[in-house]
Each structure stands twice: as structure tokens, then as C-alpha cells.
Design a protein around this motif. Structure first.
Motif, PDB file in Angstrom:
ATOM      1  N   THR A   1       0.852  -1.176   0.000  1.00  0.00           N
ATOM      2  CA  THR A   1       0.000   0.000   0.000  1.00  0.00           C
ATOM      3  C   THR A   1       0.894   1.234   0.000  1.00  0.00           C
ATOM      4  O   THR A   1       1.570   1.476   0.986  1.00  0.00           O
ATOM      5  CB  THR A   1      -0.860   0.051   1.285  1.00  0.00           C
ATOM      6  OG1 THR A   1      -1.322  -1.253   1.572  1.00  0.00           O
ATOM      7  CG2 THR A   1      -1.997   1.025   1.186  1.00  0.00           C
ATOM      8  N   PRO A   2       0.930   1.994  -1.098  1.00  0.00           N
ATOM      9  CA  PRO A   2       1.778   3.180  -1.086  1.00  0.00           C
ATOM     10  C   PRO A   2       1.368   4.096   0.068  1.00  0.00           C
ATOM     11  O   PRO A   2       0.181   4.302   0.313  1.00  0.00           O
ATOM     12  CB  PRO A   2       1.494   3.843  -2.439  1.00  0.00           C
ATOM     13  CG  PRO A   2       0.941   2.759  -3.283  1.00  0.00           C
ATOM     14  CD  PRO A   2       0.228   1.819  -2.366  1.00  0.00           C
ATOM     15  N   GLY A   3       2.330   4.574   0.803  1.00  0.00           N
ATOM     16  CA  GLY A   3       2.034   5.421   1.965  1.00  0.00           C
ATOM     17  C   GLY A   3       2.311   4.680   3.249  1.00  0.00           C
ATOM     18  O   GLY A   3       2.427   5.279   4.323  1.00  0.00           O
ATOM     19  N   LYS A   4       2.412   3.351   3.147  1.00  0.00           N
ATOM     20  CA  LYS A   4       2.721   2.533   4.309  1.00  0.00           C
ATOM     21  C   LYS A   4       4.074   1.870   4.049  1.00  0.00           C
ATOM     22  O   LYS A   4       4.249   1.249   3.002  1.00  0.00           O
ATOM     23  CB  LYS A   4       1.631   1.472   4.423  1.00  0.00           C
ATOM     24  CG  LYS A   4       1.522   0.828   5.760  1.00  0.00           C
ATOM     25  CD  LYS A   4       0.250   0.007   5.810  1.00  0.00           C
ATOM     26  CE  LYS A   4       0.520  -1.261   6.551  1.00  0.00           C
ATOM     27  NZ  LYS A   4      -0.529  -2.238   6.444  1.00  0.00           N
ATOM     28  N   PRO A   5       5.032   2.016   4.974  1.00  0.00           N
ATOM     29  CA  PRO A   5       6.369   1.507   4.638  1.00  0.00           C
ATOM     30  C   PRO A   5       6.430  -0.011   4.569  1.00  0.00           C
ATOM     31  O   PRO A   5       5.671  -0.703   5.247  1.00  0.00           O
ATOM     32  CB  PRO A   5       7.228   2.009   5.793  1.00  0.00           C
ATOM     33  CG  PRO A   5       6.287   2.179   6.923  1.00  0.00           C
ATOM     34  CD  PRO A   5       4.973   2.578   6.321  1.00  0.00           C
ATOM     35  N   VAL A   6       7.331  -0.506   3.734  1.00  0.00           N
ATOM     36  CA  VAL A   6       7.578  -1.957   3.661  1.00  0.00           C
ATOM     37  C   VAL A   6       9.030  -2.199   4.023  1.00  0.00           C
ATOM     38  O   VAL A   6       9.851  -1.298   4.011  1.00  0.00           O
ATOM     39  CB  VAL A   6       7.363  -2.515   2.232  1.00  0.00           C
ATOM     40  CG1 VAL A   6       5.921  -2.560   1.888  1.00  0.00           C
ATOM     41  CG2 VAL A   6       8.156  -1.719   1.220  1.00  0.00           C
TER      42      VAL A   6
ATOM     43  N   ARG B   1      14.387   1.669   8.345  1.00  0.00           N
ATOM     44  CA  ARG B   1      13.851   1.199   9.613  1.00  0.00           C
ATOM     45  C   ARG B   1      12.403   1.637   9.798  1.00  0.00           C
ATOM     46  O   ARG B   1      11.893   1.685  10.902  1.00  0.00           O
ATOM     47  CB  ARG B   1      14.743   1.584  10.781  1.00  0.00           C
ATOM     48  CG  ARG B   1      15.088   3.047  10.843  1.00  0.00           C
ATOM     49  CD  ARG B   1      16.180   3.296  11.823  1.00  0.00           C
ATOM     50  NE  ARG B   1      15.670   3.330  13.188  1.00  0.00           N
ATOM     51  CZ  ARG B   1      16.374   3.731  14.215  1.00  0.00           C
ATOM     52  NH1 ARG B   1      17.619   4.120  14.033  1.00  0.00           N
ATOM     53  NH2 ARG B   1      15.863   3.761  15.404  1.00  0.00           N
ATOM     54  N   LEU B   2      11.750   1.989   8.694  1.00  0.00           N
ATOM     55  CA  LEU B   2      10.326   2.299   8.629  1.00  0.00           C
ATOM     56  C   LEU B   2       9.972   3.641   9.261  1.00  0.00           C
ATOM     57  O   LEU B   2       8.821   3.926   9.521  1.00  0.00           O
ATOM     58  CB  LEU B   2       9.453   1.195   9.278  1.00  0.00           C
ATOM     59  CG  LEU B   2       9.765  -0.256   8.955  1.00  0.00           C
ATOM     60  CD1 LEU B   2       8.816  -1.192   9.715  1.00  0.00           C
ATOM     61  CD2 LEU B   2       9.647  -0.532   7.469  1.00  0.00           C
ATOM     62  N   GLU B   3      10.980   4.458   9.500  1.00  0.00           N
ATOM     63  CA  GLU B   3      10.731   5.754  10.104  1.00  0.00           C
ATOM     64  C   GLU B   3      10.347   6.754   9.021  1.00  0.00           C
ATOM     65  O   GLU B   3      10.990   6.796   7.971  1.00  0.00           O
ATOM     66  CB  GLU B   3      12.030   6.247  10.736  1.00  0.00           C
ATOM     67  CG  GLU B   3      11.901   6.549  12.181  1.00  0.00           C
ATOM     68  CD  GLU B   3      13.261   6.871  12.758  1.00  0.00           C
ATOM     69  OE1 GLU B   3      13.290   7.544  13.766  1.00  0.00           O
ATOM     70  OE2 GLU B   3      14.292   6.460  12.197  1.00  0.00           O
ATOM     71  N   GLU B   4       9.326   7.567   9.296  1.00  0.00           N
ATOM     72  CA  GLU B   4       8.947   8.542   8.278  1.00  0.00           C
ATOM     73  C   GLU B   4       9.833   9.788   8.382  1.00  0.00           C
ATOM     74  O   GLU B   4      10.018  10.335   9.458  1.00  0.00           O
ATOM     75  CB  GLU B   4       7.481   8.946   8.448  1.00  0.00           C
ATOM     76  CG  GLU B   4       7.073   9.801   7.278  1.00  0.00           C
ATOM     77  CD  GLU B   4       5.620  10.206   7.255  1.00  0.00           C
ATOM     78  OE1 GLU B   4       4.813   9.633   7.990  1.00  0.00           O
ATOM     79  OE2 GLU B   4       5.322  11.118   6.463  1.00  0.00           O
ATOM     80  N   VAL B   5      10.409  10.212   7.259  1.00  0.00           N
ATOM     81  CA  VAL B   5      11.295  11.376   7.277  1.00  0.00           C
ATOM     82  C   VAL B   5      10.851  12.415   6.244  1.00  0.00           C
ATOM     83  O   VAL B   5      11.657  13.209   5.775  1.00  0.00           O
ATOM     84  CB  VAL B   5      12.769  10.961   7.032  1.00  0.00           C
ATOM     85  CG1 VAL B   5      13.326  10.201   8.209  1.00  0.00           C
ATOM     86  CG2 VAL B   5      12.921  10.127   5.756  1.00  0.00           C
ATOM     87  N   THR B   6       9.560  12.391   5.903  1.00  0.00           N
ATOM     88  CA  THR B   6       9.039  13.290   4.874  1.00  0.00           C
ATOM     89  C   THR B   6       9.354  14.759   5.182  1.00  0.00           C
ATOM     90  O   THR B   6       9.811  15.501   4.310  1.00  0.00           O
ATOM     91  CB  THR B   6       7.502  13.112   4.751  1.00  0.00           C
ATOM     92  OG1 THR B   6       7.221  11.715   4.686  1.00  0.00           O
ATOM     93  CG2 THR B   6       6.968  13.805   3.531  1.00  0.00           C
TER      94      THR B   6
END
Ligand code: AMP
Length: 563
Positions: free
Chosen positions: A222-227, A276-281
Motif C-alpha cells: 500500500t503506497p504510503g505505508k512503509p515496507v 527502519r520504517l521511520e517517516e522522514v518526509t
């Protein structure tokens, strides 16, 4: 469900170090939470799914305050027992026990749902007065819990459960209880299925409930959710690379930056995650612009490397220079100018509603070439050649190194993309480097002109079942310069936040900070639980982008000395 049942499971898990036994205990417990899969997060010592990086933001100090308030004693007393027991969970257990026998306090039974809800509230509280509110929510839980429950609540709050449930064990327990495999072969088959589902969803509660309803296949990217990103083993040399990935193969620059997965969802919003699935936007607004302007597609997930370069000379800089951008949330405009980055895209796993993980790399690269308009020093495609000729590869390899990059990646042209797996669909080729990524588990205060700083660090690798094993101490490589990313000051500040116990001049910390340690030699050693010691170790990098799951394993260390 009552929290008591969970506390009993924690205790049983804590009482064994055997992976198989832990799996059994977990499987029996999973059987009870079929209708409440979210309890899995608590088993992991978390309150949200792995992809969700919200945290509680509760320091040691606040926990001390919560315990003293809940037990009606002074902070001083909590600190005294903390020194004695070395861990705040046990302190809470002891003090709650004393208070409850004194006052014969009747507490209502603590429910798992209340623990989840209070802890989630804590993660949402911000702004003025937030400290008191957070402490209050922990105090509430301590009031309602038994001494044993209090111990595990405090450990959960501090993010250090000490029960040893890794992803592998949890996966095996799900396989056991849901599929009851008849033999080893079946077990392997279902492990792969569950693991693949997890690598796409990074949410064990979802994986468990979909496994129960036999709809694991419905877990989609799902784009927007990290893999989980695909990982790569090392090749010894060019011939070895061909042997693993086939001939001909693609060879690409191995850029020396940090990995970013760039997601565009169906609402057009672009999000960036680390491995590591951290959001850095928020930290990288320029990436959003580069992608919006130069990548075609309604929805996609790109795999890429963000590489720093010198704004004056245009030359690439190494990872350490730009790594500070991952953490900084302020002064971003200035950082964009002083530490600019270029995005080198090397893979795509989703485009316009379709997963591409089973599409060959050759095709995926073609798609990238179609949808990306390369812009120098903004967004480019990873430099690539396709060849079966070792001489051509050697030449390209030399060019990559001369260009300031780490080496090459060799890639199998027909291979699919496997999220989370370290298999030979691609390999890395680097000049002989003697270093490992390790995690800091403890530290010691310095003396003399280094008083006030932590200056020596205990480092660990991972054992075969995911446990941490120490491989030595490292005390060189850091700078005394304030403000530098690799300074004593910086590392001290960070480790203090992770402290879990102290004894004399030494502290133990939660295993969160990953560093690259260079060494001259490896020796067998009885002093460390890994059985090995690194000789002349030196810290060369702080790996902001890596988590404890990414560190070196004891088998890699063993391989290095050829035992
Ligand atoms: P290592 O960090 O040594 O395990 O090497 C693997 C890492 O190299 C990946 O996780 C990426 O961050 C990075 N990398 C740089 N360039 C490429 C490339 N062209 N293809 C794949 N990975 C790359």
C-alpha cells in the motif's frame, strides 16, 4: 482480557532463553487473543504496529516521578532502589507491593484494553502541561495493577520489555497456532508465507488476523505505508558476483548515502521512509519537489539512495555528512542548502495500483527509465551497465570509487523484488572493508578532560535467534568537537535518553543506536558472549538509518575469520 494473563506470559517468556519454548508459550497465548489481535503489539513491547513510529516520549525521569506518585514515596527513594535493582520495572514491583500490603488497597482488575488506551493517549499528548498528563496516565495504570503487572507496565513504557520476543519467534508462533504444520517442510512453507505478508504490511496484528481468516494473500503493498526493504549479501569479487546473480548482469553504482523509500499514495501525497520504517518526509521537502516534478505516475513506491554532495564543488560526500538531516526537524531550509542531496533511484515495486514485486528487475528498471526524467543533483537513475564481461565491470567499479561511491551492486536481471529478504537477487561489491554495524548496549563515563561525557561503549551483534551478544568495547573514533555528529557530546545526549540502569560509572542503555565499527582483527574471546572480540575497534559512523535488526550477526563475524 485481563492484563494479568499477559503479565503471566511475559514472566514465562522471561524465564526461558530457548527459542522453541518461547514459540510454544507465545502460540498458546495467541490462541487466546484471536479476537483481540492488537494485543500482539504489547507482546512485542510496543503499542502500535511496527510501521507506526509514534512513541511515548517518556524519559527515565518521568517514570521515576510516576512511580513515586503512585506509591506515595519521594523521588529520592525510587532513585535509591533504582541504584540497587538496576531497573525501574523491578523498583515499581517492589514499591507497589509494599504500598498494597500497607493499605490493603483494592484495585479493580486491570484490562489489557485500558493499558493500550492509556499508553496510546500518552503518545498523543503534546504541549503545555503534557508532562503531568503523561505521568498521570502511567500513575493510573500503576494504581490499578498488581506488583507484577506494574513491573511490565513500566518496562513497556520504557520500551524495554526484556522478554526476548523477536520477529522470528512471533512469526513461528503464528505459523504454529494458525497452520499447525505437520512436518518441517510444511512449517517452512507457512513461515515463508507469514514472513512475506509481514514484510509487506509490517504489522503483526494484521498478519495474525489475516492468517486466521486464511486471507494472507489479501495483504498487499500500500503506497504510503512503509515496507521492509530488500537486503543484499556481499560478493567477494566480480567473478563471485556473476556466480551469485548470473551472467550477464546489471551493475550499478553503490551510492554512499542512506536508503529512502519514496511513496506516492492515491491522494497524491508523497511520503518518505527510511529502511527502519521511520517517516522522514518533513526532513526532506526537496525530495517531494524533485519527485513531483520529475516522476510520472498516480501511485508508486520507489527504492532509492539519498546521497549528499558538496554544494560548491558538486562532489559526492560520504554518508556521515548528510546523516544529520535524518534527525533534524528544525532549520530544514538551511540544511537543504548546506547539506544538499541527490536521489539516486534504483528500484520500483509499485506503480499505478499494481505491485511490481514479481516483475523482473530488467522490466522494473525499464519502467523507471520511462517514468523518471533525470535531473542532475536532484533525482537520477542509479548509474547502470549490463554486461557479462568481468573486465568491463572492473572498469566501472574503478569509476564508481573514483566518483566517491562505495563500490558496485551486481543485480540479477530476471529476479523479483523480495521485501525484507537478504537473498542473492543482488549483491554488493566493496573494496575490502573491515567493519561491522553494531548496536550500543552500554557505556561508561569518562574521566579527566572527558568528565561529563560517555566515552567508552559496549557494542553487540545479533545471535542466531536474534538475541544480542557483546563483541567488545569501543572508545576511539569520536570527536571532542561540540556540535559534530560523531562527538562525545552528541552521543552522550542520546544515550542518556536511552538509559535503563546504572552501576558506578557504567550505564546500560536500550539497544537503539547503531554505529559502524572498524577493526583491525577479530579474536576468539571468552570475555564476550558472542565468543569474539574486535581488536583495535574504532567508531566510524553513526547509522541513523539503521535499527537493531540491521546489525551484523555472529555468523557474519564468524565468516570473517573463516571459522
Ligand atoms: P550495505 O549498507 O553495505 O548493506 O549495502 C546495501 C545498501 O546500499 C542498500 O541498503 C542501499 O541503501 C545502498 N545502495 C546504494 N546504491 C544502491 C543501488 N544501486 N542498489 C541497491 N542499493 C544501493
Amino acid at each position: 482480557m485481563e492484563y494479568k494473563e499477559l503479565a503471566e506470559v511475559y514472566e514465562a517468556l522471561e524465564n526461558t532463553t530457548k527459542g522453541l519454548e518461547k514459540t510454544k508459550i507465545l502460540a498458546a497465548f495467541l490462541d487466546k487473543i484471536r479476537s483481540e489481535p492488537q494485543v500482539i503489539y504489547l507482546l512485542q513491547g510496543r503499542i502500535f504496529a511496527d510501521f507506526d513510529s509514534r512513541d511515548l516520549g517518556i524519559s527515565h525521569q518521568l517514570v521515576i516521578r510516576a512511580i513515586s506518585r503512585a506509591c506515595g514515596v519521594e523521588d529520592k527513594e525510587v532513585v535509591k532502589y533504582f541504584k540497587e535493582k538496576g531497573e525501574l520495572g523491578k523498583v515499581a514491583e517492589k514499591l507497589i507491593k509494599e504500598k498494597k500490603t500497607q493499605t490493603a488497597l483494592f484495585s479493580k482488575k486491570l484490562k489489557v484494553s485500558m493499558v493500550i488506551s492509556n499508553l496510546r493517549k500518552i503518545s498523543e499528548i503534546e504541549g503545555q502541561g503534557s508532562v503531568d498528563l503523561k505521568v498521570g496516565l502511567v500513575v493510573d495504570l500503576l494504581h490499578s495493577g498488581t506488583p507484577k503487572e506494574a513491573k511490565y507496565i513500566i518496562r513497556t513504557v520504557l520500551g524495554d520489555l526484556k522478554v526476548g520476543v523477536g520477529n522470528g519467534i512471533l512469526r513461528d508462533a503464528i505459523v504454529e497456532i494458525v497452520f499447525a504444520p505437520k512436518d518441517l517442510e510444511e512449517k517452512k512453507k507457512y513461515s515463508v508465507k507469514v514472513q512475506e505478508a509481514y514484510d509487506k504490511s509490517t504489522d503483526f496484528a494484521e498478519v495474525f488476523s489475516k492468517a486466521l481468516s486464511k486471507t494472507l494473500e489479501s495483504i498487499k503493498l500500500t503506497p504510503g505505508k512503509p515496507v521492509k526493504v530488500m537486503l543484499f549479501p556481499k560478493a567477494k569479487n566480480v567473478e563471485d558476483a556473476f556466480r551469485i546473480v548470473g551472467r550477464p548482469a546489471a551493475f550499478e553504482y553503490k551510492y554512499d548515502g542512506f536508503r529512502v523509500m519514496i511513496n506516492k499514495n492515491r491522494f497524491g501525497s508523497i511520503k518518505i521512509f527510511t529502511r527502519r520504517l521511520e517517516e522522514v518526509t518533513k526532513q526532506f521537502p526537496e525530495i517531494i519537489d524533485y519527485v513531483q516534478e520529475n516522476v510520472k505516475g498516480e501511485t508508486f513506491i520507489l527504492d532509492s539512495e539519498a546521497v549528499g554532495f558538496d554544494s560548491k564543488t558538486g562532489e559526492y560526500t560520504d554518508f556521515q555528512a548528510v546523516s544529520q538531516r535524518i534527525r533534524r526537524k528544525h532549520g530544514i531550509e538551511v540544511m537543504m542548502k548546506t547539506l544538499p542531496i541527490e536521489v539516486a533511484v534504483f528500484d520500483i515495486i509499485y506503480l499505478d495500483g499494481k505491485s511490481l514485486i514479481n516483475t523482473s528487475f530488467r522490466e522494473r528498471r525499464k519502467i523507471l527509465e520511462k517514468i523518471i526524467t533525470p535531473r542532475d543533483k536532484k533525482i537520477v537513475l542509479a548509474k547502470q551497465i549490463i554486461t557479462g564481461d568481468a573486465k568491463v565491470v572492473e572498469k566501472f567499479y574503478a569509476e564508481a570509487l573514483a566518483d566517491g561511491q562505495e563500490g558496485l551492486m551486481g543485480k540479477n536481471l530476471e529476479a523479483p523484488y523480495k521485501p525484507g529478504a537478504r537473498i542473492g537477487h543482488a549483491v554488493k561489491l566493496k573494496p575490502e572493508d573491515k567493519d561491522f554495524d553494531l548496536v550500543i548496549t552500554g557505556a561508561e563515563w569518562g574521566t579527566g578532560k572527558r568528565t561529563g561525557w560517555l566515552t567508552s561503549f559496549d557494542v553487540s551483534c545479533r545471535g542466531d535467534s536474534g538475541e544480542l551478544l557483546d563483541v567488545g568495547k569501543v572508545s576511539t573514533g569520536l570527536k571532542e568537537l561540540e556540535g559534530a555528529d560523531l562527538s562525545y557530546n552528541e552521543i552522550t545526549k542520546r544515550l542518556k535518553k536511552l538509559e535503563i540502569s546504572e552501576e558506578g560509572r557504567k550505564i546500560k542503555v536500550r539497544p537503539k543506536i547503531v554505529i559502524t565499527v572498524q577493526y583491525q582483527d577479530i579474536q576468539k574471546s571468552v570475555n564476550y558472549s558472542s565468543g569474539y572480540a574486535l581488536r583495535f575497534p574504532r567508531i566510524i559512523r553513526l547509522r541513523e538509518d539503521r535499527s537493531v535488526e540491521d546489525i551484523a550477526t555472529v555468523s557474519e563475524i564468524r565468516d570473517e575469520i573463516g571459522i
